[in-house]
Design an enzyme around this catalytic site. Structure first.
Site, mmCIF file in Angstrom:
data_model
loop_
_atom_site.group_PDB
_atom_site.id
_atom_site.type_symbol
_atom_site.label_atom_id
_atom_site.label_comp_id
_atom_site.label_asym_id
_atom_site.label_seq_id
_atom_site.Cartn_x
_atom_site.Cartn_y
_atom_site.Cartn_z
ATOM 1 N N CYS A 140 0.838 -1.197 0.000
ATOM 2 C CA CYS A 140 0.000 0.000 0.000
ATOM 3 C C CYS A 140 0.870 1.243 0.000
ATOM 4 O O CYS A 140 2.102 1.161 0.105
ATOM 5 C CB CYS A 140 -0.935 0.017 1.208
ATOM 6 S SG CYS A 140 -0.069 0.154 2.786
ATOM 7 N N CYS A 156 3.237 1.744 2.956
ATOM 8 C CA CYS A 156 4.521 1.033 2.853
ATOM 9 C C CYS A 156 5.536 1.906 2.126
ATOM 10 O O CYS A 156 6.687 2.059 2.559
ATOM 11 C CB CYS A 156 4.346 -0.285 2.099
ATOM 12 S SG CYS A 156 3.225 -1.471 2.849
ATOM 13 N N ASP A 183 7.501 28.935 -31.918
ATOM 14 C CA ASP A 183 8.603 29.481 -32.705
ATOM 15 C C ASP A 183 8.292 29.238 -34.181
ATOM 16 O O ASP A 183 7.566 28.302 -34.520
ATOM 17 C CB ASP A 183 9.908 28.784 -32.311
ATOM 18 C CG ASP A 183 11.066 29.207 -33.188
ATOM 19 O OD1 ASP A 183 11.319 30.418 -33.291
ATOM 20 O OD2 ASP A 183 11.699 28.315 -33.781
ATOM 21 N N ASP A 201 12.560 24.566 -31.288
ATOM 22 C CA ASP A 201 13.492 23.494 -31.652
ATOM 23 C C ASP A 201 14.946 23.924 -31.658
ATOM 24 O O ASP A 201 15.831 23.100 -31.846
ATOM 25 C CB ASP A 201 13.145 22.943 -33.040
ATOM 26 C CG ASP A 201 13.524 23.930 -34.146
ATOM 27 O OD1 ASP A 201 13.417 25.157 -33.922
ATOM 28 O OD2 ASP A 201 13.933 23.469 -35.229
ATOM 29 N N ASP A 248 15.852 28.976 -28.649
ATOM 30 C CA ASP A 248 14.555 28.808 -27.994
ATOM 31 C C ASP A 248 14.693 28.307 -26.558
ATOM 32 O O ASP A 248 13.731 28.360 -25.793
ATOM 33 C CB ASP A 248 13.691 27.799 -28.772
ATOM 34 C CG ASP A 248 13.372 28.279 -30.177
ATOM 35 O OD1 ASP A 248 13.136 29.485 -30.339
ATOM 36 O OD2 ASP A 248 13.370 27.454 -31.099
#
Length: 695
Positions: A18, A21, A405, A580, A584
């Site tokens: 659980c 634990c 972008d 990319d 950026d």
């Protein structure tokens, strides 16, 4: 002062039942010397430790976990062994519980019930009692404590009653509770196994051997022995073993496992190939450039593992509640017993207290978030969407503004010749020949676009000499003894031969074919869309118009992009930045969520919280839709987990008895408890098959 960098270690943990634990192990690891951060994921059964290698060793963490009564298996086989043992205990419990229930309903043969109940208590229920005892030794309480107390109390009371010669026993409650809990755990384990299929599928993509050229001969080697610089041979139908660059041959490669793109990609000499992808047609040889953990496949596996082991901020409340839950339930059970003992016989008080202990399982609460994250991030990985963690997932679900972008995101990032307008009596072919011959040694993207245009149309280039490039203005060269100048412009290049205009060539960075429809999807999702670029305003607005974007920000340097993202955030917007390039990266880091296009730079990917393995702009809407769906499932899970315990505990305590006149049987309580965990996991598994997930 520490001089060594922190290291990260993932340890498999067995024996957790659980969330309590997991929290106990996490607290213990966090207190271990040298540990900077510790996380334990109940759903994945994994402990993640970040530590100072100068102050701690992996063995310290293993000892800490084992001292709590849990295990740290050495291999993955322990999952199968645990599942097999669980099924074995379930069959024993079911086989012996059935006749006990039959005898109990007739209130007959208490001694026979006792003998039939013993295998269930001593074998099937052993893990509960062992774990509860170890928890008691370490002053911690968890789900096993509740089960052991509940079933143990019912069993011991029944033994005493049998020895006294009585017939009012509760052996059937004890054995059926154990059987139902084991059934619930079996179903839960099966469902959790389905939830973690994404990792296994990715790991299965790695071929065990590679065909390597050594001393002029092809030799099959374990993939672990392949080294950077080795030449690897791939035949049709085989999986590529490591990342590399093709040195000879050509083929079509299925990269769906990386990008989600179903169409094979044509590969020629110089092209990059990735481990796990499938060679569909021709044979080729490639030079290994990344091996082991450095391959794209292994980095994906590591990223998905980290994401599945992470927590979403929304789960913090559940973590806090589950930490105190078991102790609170014990208190409620004691109060229930005391109150009922005042009004009713001992047996009635005991049964109600047992029902409280059994129904108050915190498993559903502990599974609500991690299983949904496991399934959601796994589903994303199958479609080329890598979400780096629960925090990024939750932030992505809240996004209301997307900043794109331009170059490489909305556009292809590769200039192409759009039109050719000859002048001065030259033909189109002659104009292209003069310009491409002059540009053949140029590294400028515009020059390369003209050369590629000529090559694609079979235009034979002439020899050139005296090449000279003037930054920002163009190039000059001697072609067939004549001076050719290609002058740079915003969107058109002027070509002159011996000082006379030969014509102009239009060169543009075209938008991606899917860009308009992808941006419509973002608008349909209720998102505000912006385009940001360092390009001039005229070009930017033209691209924005083609793509369907009204909000255009042009002539932006990297720091200006960051400032614009901050401005939107200051206005109360939740911003996703999509890019990319290296330029950026600052804006990706500033945004609430950075989304890096997979074709971009490694720096952009590092700064982003979400990575799209393919350059298709539809991936942005897919990622945000996936995040929304996953968070919706998490909220549903948390609601039902809290509601279950909020409603179930008072009913088990008998608060409705004055109105309804009935009490909740511990057997029904155990069935409801098991069902709650299975329901949460099953609800999360909807993310695997929901056709409308990416909306």
């Amino acid at each position: 002062m520490r001089v060594t960098a922190p290291e990260r270690l993932d340890l498999p943990v067995s024996g957790m039942t659980c969330a309590a634990c997991a929290r106990t192990i996490e607290r213990t690891l966090a207190k271990t010397k040298g540990v900077e951060r510790a996380k334990v994921n109940f759903a994945t059964a994994t402990a993640t430790v970040e530590y100072d290698p100068a102050s701690a060793r992996p063995g310290d963490f293993v000892c800490a976990i084992e001292n709590l009564g849990y295990g740290v298996p050495e291999d993955e086989m322990h999952h199968h062994e645990e599942d097999a043992a669980l099924r074995s205990r379930l069959w024993v419990a079911a086989a012996f519980a059935a006749p006990v229930v039959w005898l109990g309903m007739a209130e007959r043969a208490p001694w026979a019930q006792l003998l039939l109940a013993l295998p269930v208590i001593l074998y099937a229920g052993t893990p509960f009692y062992t774990a509860a005892w170890k928890g008691l030794l370490h002053r911690s309480a968890n789900m096993n404590t509740l089960i052991a107390l509940g079933t143990g109390t019912a069993f011991l009371y029944s033994v005493v009653e049998t020895l006294r010669g009585g017939h009012h026993v509760y052996f059937e409650a004890a054995v059926v509770i154990i059987a139902l809990i084991l059934l619930g755990r079996t179903l839960e384990a099966r469902a959790r196994g389905k939830a973690s299929e994404a990792i296994r599928k990715l790991m299965d993509l790695q071929p065990p051997v590679a065909r390597v050229v050594r001393d002029g001969a092809e030799v099959e080697l374990p993939v672990e022995q392949v080294q950077v610089g080795d030449v690897v041979v791939v035949r049709p139908g085989e999986r590529i073993a490591v990342d590399g660059r093709i040195v000879s041959g050509e083929s079509a490669v299925d990269e769906a496992m990386l990008t989600g793109e179903s169409m094979p990609v044509e590969k020629h000499a110089g092209a990059t190939v990735f481990a796990g992808t499938v060679n569909r047609s021709g044979a080729f040889r490639y030079e290994a450039t990344q091996v082991g953990r450095g391959t794209m496949l292994q980095r994906m596996i590591e990223m998905v593992k980290r994401a599945q082991g992470s927590r979403a901020p929304v789960a913090r409340l559940a973590d806090v509640v589950s930490g105190y839950f078991t102790v609170g339930v014990l208190g409620v059970a004691v109060v229930t017993f005391a109150v009922w003992l005042f009004f009713a016989p001992f047996a009635t008080a005991m049964v109600n207290a047992v029902a409280v202990l059994i129904i108050a399982c915190p498993c559903a609460l502990g599974l609500a978030t991690p299983v949904a994250i496991m399934v959601g991030t796994g589903r994303g990985a199958e479609h080329g969407i890598l979400i780096k963690g629960g925090e990024a997932l939750e932030a992505a679900a809240k996004i209301d503004t997307v900043v794109l972008d331009k170059t490489g995101t909305i556009t292809s990032g590769q200039p192409r010749v759009s039109d050719v307008l000859p002048a001065g009596g030259y033909t189109e072919t002659e104009l292209v020949r003069w310009a491409a011959s002059a540009e053949r040694y140029s590294e400028h993207p515009l020059g390369r676009a003209i050369v590629e245009y000529a090559e694609a149309r079979g235009v034979e280039l002439a020899a050139s000499s005296d090449f000279h490039a003037v930054v920002g203005h163009g190039v000059t060269a001697r072609v067939d003894g004549r001076e050719v100048t290609v002058g740079r412009g915003a969107e058109r290049l002027a070509v002159s031969v011996d000082g006379k205009l030969a014509g102009t060539i239009g060169v543009a960075d075209p938008i991606k074919p899917e860009a308009p429809s992808a941006i419509r999807r973002l608008h349909d999702m209720g998102l505000e869309v912006w385009m940001i670029t360092g390009d001039n305003r005229r070009t930017a607005e033209a691209v924005g118009k083609q793509a369907g974007i009204r909000n255009v920000l042009a002539e932006m340097l990297p720091d200006s992009k960051v400032a614009e993202v901050r401005r939107l955030q200051a206005a109360g917007k939740k911003v996703a930045m999509v890019g990319d390039g290296i330029n950026d990266a600052p804006a990706l880091a500033q945004a609430d969520v950075g989304i890096a296009i997979g074709s971009g730079t490694d720096i952009a990917k590092e700064a982003a919280g979400v990575v799209l393995m393919r350059g298709d702009l539809n991936g942005v809407a897919d990622a945000l839709g996936l995040a929304r769906s996953t968070m919706r499932v998490i909220r549903q899970n948390l609601f039902w987990a809290f509601a279950y315990n909020t409603i179930g505990i008072p009913i088990a305590a008998g608060v409705l008895y004055p109105v309804t006149g009935w009490l909740l049987s511990p057997v029904i309580a155990s069935a409801a408890m098991a069902l709650s965990s299975v329901t949460v996991v099953t609800n999360s598994l909807r993310l695997k098959t929901n056709a409308g997930l990416f909306v």
